[in-house]
Every structure is written in C-alpha cells, then in structure tokens.
Design an enzyme around this catalytic site. Structure first.
Site, PDB file in Angstrom:
ATOM      1  N   GLU A 128       0.896  -1.315  -0.020  1.00 48.08           N
ATOM      2  CA  GLU A 128       0.015  -0.095  -0.023  1.00 48.08           C
ATOM      3  C   GLU A 128       0.691   1.279  -0.043  1.00 48.08           C
ATOM      4  OE1 GLU A 128      -2.680  -0.051  -1.069  1.00 48.08           O
ATOM      5  OE2 GLU A 128      -4.083  -0.152   0.536  1.00 48.08           O
ATOM      6  N   THR A 181      -4.813   7.789  -5.073  1.00 46.83           N
ATOM      7  CA  THR A 181      -4.585   7.954  -3.772  1.00 46.83           C
ATOM      8  C   THR A 181      -3.663   8.711  -3.095  1.00 46.83           C
ATOM      9  OG1 THR A 181      -5.914   5.485  -3.111  1.00 46.83           O
ATOM     10  CG2 THR A 181      -4.560   6.598  -1.143  1.00 46.83           C
TER      11      THR A 181
HETATM   12  N1  HSE Z   1      -7.753   5.748   3.971  1.00 41.21           N
HETATM   13  C1  HSE Z   1      -7.220   5.827   2.682  1.00 41.21           C
HETATM   14  C2  HSE Z   1      -7.379   7.342   2.048  1.00 41.21           C
HETATM   15  C3  HSE Z   1      -7.715   4.795   1.616  1.00 41.21           C
HETATM   16  O1  HSE Z   1      -8.458   7.535   2.114  1.00 41.21           O
HETATM   17  O2  HSE Z   1      -6.355   7.880   1.404  1.00 41.21           O
HETATM   18  C4  HSE Z   1      -7.199   4.779   0.345  1.00 41.21           C
HETATM   19  O3  HSE Z   1      -7.774   3.791  -0.259  1.00 41.21           O
END
Ligand code: HSE
Length: 310
Positions: A128, A181
């Site tokens: 991630e 993201t």
């Molecule tokens: N919590 C993360 C964000 C999830 O919102 O940036 C990304 O999929």
C-alpha cells in the site's frame, strides 16, 4: 503445496467517519491471483492481465508486499506471481490492497502458514505504501480478515475485526475515472479543528457501537464525515447528486469509498441496496462517464482459496 489460486476481494475504506482506520470487505468483486513455488529464489511477477501494471518486483505492490514477508522468513525457494485484475487501479475499492494482500496470503499458505491473517497485515501495508505513499491498513485489513476492521493503532499495529450485522449490504458505484490515492491525500489538510474532531470521533464510536449491537438507526446516525468528504468530493462527478438520491431512497449512509472516485452506501436489506443501485444507475446513465455498480453483502471471510495444487 506448490501453487495456489486466490480470490482477492475489493474493499471499502474510511466508511465516512473512520479515515485511515475503518474498512469493510466486499464479496462480489475481486481479483484472482495464482502463486507458484519455484526453485529459483526471490519473487517474480510473471503475468498480469486486466490492467497495465509494472512487472518489476520492487515497483509492483504485490511484489513489494511479498518481499516484506520474505524478509522475515528465509526460504530455499522462490515464488512466481500471476495477477489477474478485475479491480481497476485508482477506483477507490482497494485495487492495490487486493494485490498486496493476495501476494502475502498466498505465499504464507505455500510456506505452511507461519503467520496468522492478522499478522500478514503488516506486510501487505508495505505494498500500500508503494501505491499511495502511506502505510494505511484500512483496505488490506478487511481484504485479509473479512467483515469490518478497525485499526485501533498503527504503532504498534493493532487491528480489530468486527462482525457485520447480518442485514447490512453495500452498494458501490464506480465512475470510471482514475483518482490516485497519493493525489487525493495531497488535497487533505494536516490539521483539523477540535469541533470537527469531536463530531468525527462521536460518529466513529457510534458506528462501532451500532455494528456490535446491530442497531441500524445508530449506524445511520453515525455515517457522516465532515473532515475528509468536503475536500475530496469535488473531484468526484455527481457526488452530491448521488448521495442525495441514495439517502432519499433508503440508504443508511453514503460516502466516498476510500479516496474515490467510487461512492458507497450502506443499506439495511438487499432490496434497499438494489433499489439504491437502480437509482444510481438512472442518474449516472444520463452522463457520458462509464460506470459500474456493485451490490454486495459484507463478506465475512476475506481472501479465499479457489484451488491449490501439489
Ligand atoms: N484511507 C485511505 C485514504 C484509503 O482515504 O487515503 C485509500 O484507499
């Protein structure tokens, strides 16, 4: 066991009030991965279908997650990974998390399960980090554990799995534009007001209590996000329109799935979930943006083994 084929589910992170700490597992959409044990040491990405992703191990989220696991355990053999993507990158439903989780889950199985599903979260998070620039676990934890997951703390990592109320269904619309993201994290503000924090942790506590007690009214009252949603929703076509229509048609709550562009609702009962999907479809059909809609129960299992061979 020499090879394993997996279903690696899509996930919804944040769930309105739980930015970076809350996630849930979907059951109706996910990638497939096949992992083979090889005589040659190391990790290789040998096949990718469905998306244009890097084959270099160090540049691929599955590869990076696999290497993180193999740092902890020495082997005399290696692994070839095939990735068959169904979840598009930048969709907001945990595409990178599915790949990272699948890689560590599959390798762990081929090694005879030295780690629990929960322990695998720390390795999947490294994948991630490559994809988004931050080691968040709110997609990889539900992908590995199923149900809802709460990251109580990151240092040390403390993940709690929460069973889903039996009548809860998610409806997710994925407008097919890509939102990275990493870029959607740049739009966030590093500081929030005490007033916003109070309302957010009130809602997060309410949502967790609602999940444990199957109190759908409490779940409904808690599904709000006044911190992240206002900053990210302008990047999502028709967000306000979809949210309004979903709530008017019975959804318990509606918000951005992960960092978007997908929009999710939680609903009591499959009929409401389907009705919300119908309304979303009617609204989005009028635009020229391609989209997909998924109606799903909250999957209790997480990653599943499709088959395995010696
Ligand atoms: N919590 C993360 C964000 C999830 O919102 O940036 C990304 O999929």
């Amino acid at each position: 066991m020499n090879s394993i084929k997996l279903f690696c589910p899509a996930t919804v992170a944040n769930i309105c009030c739980g930015f970076d700490v809350l996630g849930l597992c979907l059951s109706t959409i996910g990638d497939e991965m096949i992992i083979h044990k090889t005589q040659e040491k190391g990790v290789r990405i040998t096949k990718i279908t469905g998306d244009d992703l890097p084959f270099e191990t160090e540049r691929n989220v599955a590869g990076v997650a696999a290497l993180a696991l193999l740092k902890e355990i020495k082997t005399d053999f290696g692994f070839d990974i095939e990735i068959h993507k169904k979840i598009k990158a930048g969709s907001g439903i945990g595409s990178s998390a599915a790949s990272a989780s699948g890689a560590v889950f599959g390798i762990n199985e081929l090694l005879g399960k030295p780690f629990s599903r929960k322990e695998l979260v720390q390795f999947a998070m490294k994948g991630e980090a490559l994809a988004s620039g931050s080691e968040h676990a709110d997609n990889v934890a539900p992908a590995l554990l199923g149900g809802f997951t709460l990251v109580r703390g990151y240092n040390p990592l403390d993940v709690i799995r929460i069973e889903s109320p039996s009548e809860l269904y998610a409806t997710v619309i994925h407008p097919q534009i890509e939102l990275k993201t990493s870029e959607m994290r740049v739009v966030l503000k590093p500081e929030i007001s005490l007033k916003s924090a109070i309302s957010q942790w009130g809602n997060l506590g309410g949502l967790i209590a609602g999940l444990y007690t199957e109190d759908y009214d409490l779940i409904q009252r808690s599904l709000h996000d006044e911190i992240i949603e206002p900053l990210r929703s302008p990047f999502i076509p028709n967000f306000d329109l979809i949210k309004k229509a979903a709530l008017e048609n019975g959804a318990l709550g509606c918000g951005i799935s992960g960092s978007g562009p997908s929009i999710f609702t939680l609903n009591k009962g499959i009929e409401t979930a389907k009705n919300v999907a119908f309304v979303m479809n009617e609204l989005f059909y009028k635009t020229d943006i391609p989209f997909e809609i998924h109606v799903s129960k909250i999957d209790p299992q997480g990653i599943q083994i499709i088959n395995q061979e010696n």
